[in-house]
Design an enzyme around this catalytic site. Structure first.
Site, mmCIF file in Angstrom:
data_model
loop_
_atom_site.group_PDB
_atom_site.id
_atom_site.type_symbol
_atom_site.label_atom_id
_atom_site.label_comp_id
_atom_site.label_asym_id
_atom_site.label_seq_id
_atom_site.Cartn_x
_atom_site.Cartn_y
_atom_site.Cartn_z
ATOM 1 N N VAL A 155 -36.272 90.998 -114.190
ATOM 2 C CA VAL A 155 -35.254 90.904 -115.239
ATOM 3 C C VAL A 155 -35.813 91.456 -116.539
ATOM 4 O O VAL A 155 -36.971 91.181 -116.888
ATOM 5 C CB VAL A 155 -34.826 89.431 -115.436
ATOM 6 C CG1 VAL A 155 -33.936 89.279 -116.657
ATOM 7 C CG2 VAL A 155 -34.140 88.906 -114.187
ATOM 8 N N CYS A 156 -34.990 92.223 -117.254
ATOM 9 C CA CYS A 156 -35.358 92.670 -118.595
ATOM 10 C C CYS A 156 -34.122 92.618 -119.473
ATOM 11 O O CYS A 156 -33.097 92.047 -119.085
ATOM 12 C CB CYS A 156 -35.969 94.072 -118.567
ATOM 13 S SG CYS A 156 -34.790 95.363 -118.134
ATOM 14 N N ALA A 157 -34.164 93.241 -120.629
ATOM 15 C CA ALA A 157 -33.039 93.148 -121.561
ATOM 16 C C ALA A 157 -31.841 93.962 -121.108
ATOM 17 O O ALA A 157 -30.707 93.492 -121.107
ATOM 18 C CB ALA A 157 -33.475 93.587 -122.951
ATOM 19 N N MET A 163 -30.326 91.288 -119.066
ATOM 20 C CA MET A 163 -29.796 90.089 -119.713
ATOM 21 C C MET A 163 -28.571 90.395 -120.576
ATOM 22 O O MET A 163 -27.779 89.501 -120.874
ATOM 23 C CB MET A 163 -30.884 89.425 -120.551
ATOM 24 C CG MET A 163 -32.008 88.814 -119.707
ATOM 25 S SD MET A 163 -31.445 87.487 -118.598
ATOM 26 C CE MET A 163 -31.207 86.142 -119.767
#
Length: 380
Positions: free
Chosen positions: A75-77, A104
């Protein structure tokens, strides 16, 4: 043979895995501050944080902490960094690696509609769960018409749902001026040609026209009358107004949640509004029928979510189990809702100004303003 292609998992798929109680191992590669402020959580979610920049020279630091026999979700931005890391993990020999599609950002904006009940005329009430923020909005459908309550800014979801179900959106209602997320109410009203309703006591400084949402007015949806009766219920804001729909449902806005109560401090008037909040919760709401289904505008914890993904509870049951409704002493209640409160929502001042029409941030600025969890509740 090792997996060689990238698998993308949508936010809704991840949320449904959490609802089913499936184990989920997450490698979150955002920076430490972002991770500490807000991340994907659940009873069977294991999450570790290794910032992306710590993995640019190789993923060995991650390999030492990741399971070899379980799927890993990176998961990242916004997705790009997680794709890079996931590809490196696959090349290093991990066999089951996927990424959160859209990162996200997408987690924050995704909406999952779920039917919460029927109406007396054959219509229905649908709850739109913004699970990444804990926001809850509603679409009331009757006789080919619809009313949308507490819409979030990603309004395409309501329009697509209405089109798919043959509905014309006639009313858009905000129960109060929100401070934790940017309302899509005015935008949705403009694009659908609907009336936009707002409590006038919250609207003293707004820069736009609206229909006054006040207790003596009724809103009708559909050819057969499904009444929406406003109930003045201040405390979270001075104008907060709840809705009783079809004598079956109580849409409480941010005044009362399933396991917590609203906070009175987001306009800087906690001391002034604490008494209003107590009167709403301890005098006004108890006069309503206990068999109403409480439908709040937010939830704080996953244990408030029902197995189907909805957030709802019988009002009488909420009054038996919600700790914020068991504080008999008025001074003790005042201290509860004015002292030792959780952090305020990110950019809440700018969000309020936007919702009053005093700021006009672009799409990227709006998205950035909303990043992070909702923090509208006081836990007893």
């Amino acid at each position: 043979m090792n997996q060689t292609t990238m698998t993308r998992v949508s936010p809704t798929e991840v949320f449904e895995k959490i609802l089913r109680g499936e184990e989920l191992f997450i490698l979150d590669v955002r920076n430490e501050e972002e991770y500490a402020d807000w991340r994907i959580e659940g009873p069977n979610v294991t999450s570790i944080n290794i910032p992306y920049f710590d993995l640019l020279d190789g993923v060995q630091p991650a390999l030492e902490r990741l399971p070899k026999d379980r799927p890993v979700l990176v998961v990242c931005a916004k997705e790009g960094s997680s794709v890079y890391v996931a590809e490196q993990l696959l090349e290093a020999g991990l066999k089951d690696v996927s990424v959160l599609a859209g990162g996200m950002k997408a987690w924050s904006e995704a909406l999952r509609p779920v039917k919460v009940g029927d109406l007396s005329d054959g219509g229905a009430v649908y709850q739109f769960v913004r699970f990444g923020k804990g926001c809850l909005s509603y679409l009331i459908a009757s006789g080919g018409e619809a009313a949308v309550v507490d819409a979030v800014r990603t309004t395409d979801a309501y329009e697509a749902f209405a089109t798919a179900h043959g509905l014309r959106i006639r009313h858009v209602i905000d129960t109060h001026v929100h401070a934790d997320h940017i309302s899509g109410g005015r935008k949705l009203a403009e694009t659908s040609g609907a009336k936009y309703w707002l409590p006038p006591k919250d609207a003293a400084q707004v820069t736009f026209a609206y229909e006054p949402l006040v207790a003596e007015r009724e809103i009708t949806v559909g050819k057969t009358t499904v009444r929406i009766v406003p109930v003045y219920s201040p405390g979270h804001t001075i104008g907060s107004t709840s809705l009783v729909v079809d004598d079956r449902y109580l849409l409480s806005g941010d005044i009362l949640f399933v396991k917590s109560i609203g906070r009175p401090d987001l306009a800087g008037k906690a001391e002034d509004w604490a008494g209003d909040l107590r009167k709403t919760l301890y005098e006004t709401y108890p006069e309503l029928p206990s068999n109403l289904l409480l439908l709040p505008a937010h939830y704080g914890d996953l244990d408030e979510v029902n197995p189907d993904g909805s957030v709802a509870a019988r009002l009488g049951d909420v009054y038996e189990h919600n700790a914020g409704l068991q504080v008999e002493d008025a001074e003790a209640f005042r201290k509860l809702v004015t002292e030792n409160l959780p952090p305020q929502p990110n950019a809440y001042r700018e969000i309020r100004l936007t919702n009053m029409g005093k700021m006009a941030p672009d799409e990227d600025e709006q998205r950035e303003m909303e990043i992070g969890p909702n923090r509208c509740a006081v836990h007893g």
